[in-house]
Motif scaffolding. Structure first.
Motif, short mmCIF file in Angstrom:
data_model
loop_
_atom_site.label_atom_id
_atom_site.label_comp_id
_atom_site.label_asym_id
_atom_site.label_seq_id
_atom_site.Cartn_x
_atom_site.Cartn_y
_atom_site.Cartn_z
N THR A 125 7.00 8.91 14.19
CA THR A 125 5.82 8.17 13.76
C THR A 125 5.22 8.73 12.48
O THR A 125 4.91 7.98 11.54
CB THR A 125 4.74 8.17 14.88
N VAL A 126 5.02 10.04 12.41
CA VAL A 126 4.42 10.64 11.21
C VAL A 126 5.30 10.42 9.98
O VAL A 126 4.79 9.99 8.93
CB VAL A 126 4.11 12.13 11.43
N PRO A 127 6.63 10.71 10.02
CA PRO A 127 7.45 10.41 8.84
C PRO A 127 7.40 8.95 8.41
O PRO A 127 7.38 8.65 7.21
CB PRO A 127 8.86 10.81 9.29
N VAL A 128 7.40 8.03 9.36
CA VAL A 128 7.31 6.60 9.02
C VAL A 128 6.00 6.31 8.30
O VAL A 128 5.97 5.62 7.27
CB VAL A 128 7.43 5.74 10.30
N LEU A 129 4.89 6.84 8.82
CA LEU A 129 3.58 6.61 8.21
C LEU A 129 3.50 7.22 6.82
O LEU A 129 2.95 6.62 5.88
CB LEU A 129 2.48 7.19 9.10
N VAL A 130 4.05 8.42 6.65
CA VAL A 130 3.93 9.14 5.37
C VAL A 130 4.85 8.56 4.31
O VAL A 130 4.43 8.28 3.18
CB VAL A 130 4.22 10.64 5.57
N TYR A 131 6.13 8.37 4.64
CA TYR A 131 7.12 8.01 3.61
C TYR A 131 7.30 6.51 3.42
O TYR A 131 7.71 6.07 2.35
CB TYR A 131 8.46 8.66 3.94
N LEU A 132 7.02 5.71 4.44
CA LEU A 132 7.21 4.26 4.31
C LEU A 132 5.89 3.52 4.08
O LEU A 132 5.87 2.51 3.39
CB LEU A 132 7.92 3.70 5.55
N HIS A 192 3.08 5.34 3.03
CA HIS A 192 2.39 6.17 2.02
C HIS A 192 0.98 6.58 2.46
O HIS A 192 0.02 6.51 1.70
CB HIS A 192 2.33 5.41 0.68
N ILE A 193 0.88 7.02 3.70
CA ILE A 193 -0.38 7.52 4.24
C ILE A 193 -0.40 9.04 4.14
O ILE A 193 0.62 9.70 4.36
CB ILE A 193 -0.55 7.06 5.72
N HIS A 194 -1.56 9.60 3.80
CA HIS A 194 -1.70 11.05 3.67
C HIS A 194 -1.29 11.72 4.98
O HIS A 194 -1.66 11.26 6.07
CB HIS A 194 -3.14 11.40 3.33
N PRO A 195 -0.51 12.84 4.92
CA PRO A 195 -0.02 13.48 6.14
C PRO A 195 -1.09 13.82 7.16
O PRO A 195 -0.88 13.65 8.37
CB PRO A 195 0.66 14.75 5.60
N THR A 196 -2.25 14.31 6.73
CA THR A 196 -3.29 14.66 7.69
C THR A 196 -3.80 13.42 8.42
O THR A 196 -3.97 13.43 9.65
CB THR A 196 -4.48 15.35 6.98
N LEU A 197 -4.03 12.33 7.67
CA LEU A 197 -4.46 11.07 8.30
C LEU A 197 -3.33 10.51 9.17
O LEU A 197 -3.59 9.93 10.23
CB LEU A 197 -4.86 10.06 7.24
N ALA A 198 -2.09 10.71 8.73
CA ALA A 198 -0.94 10.20 9.49
C ALA A 198 -0.87 10.83 10.88
O ALA A 198 -0.49 10.17 11.85
CB ALA A 198 0.36 10.46 8.73
N THR A 199 -1.23 12.11 11.00
CA THR A 199 -1.22 12.75 12.33
C THR A 199 -2.27 12.11 13.24
O THR A 199 -2.04 11.94 14.44
CB THR A 199 -1.46 14.27 12.24
N SER A 200 -3.41 11.72 12.67
CA SER A 200 -4.44 11.03 13.46
C SER A 200 -3.96 9.65 13.90
O SER A 200 -4.10 9.26 15.07
CB SER A 200 -5.74 10.90 12.67
N TYR A 201 -3.40 8.90 12.94
CA TYR A 201 -2.86 7.58 13.27
C TYR A 201 -1.76 7.68 14.33
O TYR A 201 -1.65 6.85 15.23
CB TYR A 201 -2.31 6.91 12.01
N SER A 202 -0.93 8.70 14.19
CA SER A 202 0.16 8.91 15.13
C SER A 202 -0.37 9.12 16.55
O SER A 202 0.19 8.58 17.51
CB SER A 202 1.00 10.12 14.71
N LEU A 203 -1.46 9.87 16.67
CA LEU A 203 -2.05 10.10 17.99
C LEU A 203 -2.46 8.79 18.65
O LEU A 203 -2.24 8.58 19.84
CB LEU A 203 -3.26 11.04 17.88
#
Length: 262
Positions: free
Chosen positions: A27-34, A36-47
């Motif tokens: 989930t986090v790699p998809v959010l970050v690299y595809l 383009h969400i900031h990694p810290t925010l991506a961890t929240s979205y992933s949760l």
């Protein structure tokens, strides 16, 4: 890239429904690299995505009587406390630039992704070696309280820092410690992931800006995927699929390390 991201969202759900682990680590790699969400925010979205998808999966498993609620409670209490401490206390105090040597900067974002890649490599190895553990009559949960609390703390650290559900840690613990049949271990894993991830997300709400429209789009796709995965689980030997998925996770982990380091 976004089309690929939405397609992989279905795959994330399928993996969670099929083997009770692994999908969340994408989930986090998809959010970050595809996306383009900031990694810290991506961890929240992933949760949010992982927790909500796992809730659907655990609801299905509960109806099939494949969830051990006592084990969920023991794992959940220790891991949830750690998740909240990490999200509310530790993460917010980590500076954006952690280390600076000459012209190189180790940022919080880079450290997050490197840590995530390392976690992916470890997770992929556990899937690739694919050692099948035979289940036997279940041991009473109370006999293993201390061990389960210790595992719960480790799972809480993974979920809190990286936004991963930790199913690849939970399922081996349930099978090895309690000798659970794999179907019950998968359902119990989903219920634990639900508690950890959603409470972790609630701890982030007060300091992040949330694009709810985007999150619910992804959730619709991952929910579709978890339903597909649950049906496939009844027809496919999941032990045969784990090594294949493990190699996929391994390749993604290597890609992230190369991209972040070089």
């Amino acid at each position: 890239m976004e089309i690929i991201g939405y397609t992989l969202s279905i795959f994330i759900g399928i993996t969670l429904g099929l083997i009770g682990a692994g999908g969340s680590i994408l989930t986090v790699p998809v959010l970050v690299y595809l996306f383009h969400i900031h990694p810290t925010l991506a961890t929240s979205y992933s949760l949010f995505i992982v927790g909500s998808t796992s809730f659907i999966g655990s609801f299905i498993k509960t109806k099939e009587k494949c969830v051990n609620f006592r084990a969920t409670l023991y794992f959940g209490i220790s891991s949830v406390i750690v998740v909240l401490l990490v999200r509310k206390v530790l993460l917010v105090h980590i500076p954006e630039v952690i280390l600076e040597i000459n012209h190189y900067q180790l940022t919080k974002s880079t450290l997050t992704m490197i840590s995530f890649a390392t976690l992916m490599l470890g997770s992929s190895w556990s899937m690739i070696k694919n050692k099948k553990i035979q289940s036997s009559p279940q041991h009473p949960v109370k006999q293993h309280t201390i061990k389960m609390i210790a595992w719960g703390i480790g799972i809480g650290l993974v979920t809190g820092f990286l936004g991963a559900g930790g199913g690849f840690l939970i399922i081996p613990a349930l099978v090895i410690l309690l000798h659970m049949p794999i179907r019950i271990a998968i359902g119990t894993s989903l219920s634990i992931i639900t508690i950890n991830s959603l409470i972790g997300f609630l701890g982030d709400i007060d300091h992040i800006t949330i694009d709810w429209n985007f999150l619910f789009k992804l959730l619709t796709l991952t929910t579709l995927g978890v339903g597909i995965g649950n049906q496939l689980q009844k027809k496919i030997q999941t032990d045969h699929l784990k090594p294949i998925f493990g190699w996929f996770i391994f390749i993604v982990g290597i890609y992230i390390l190369i991209k972040e380091l070089f």
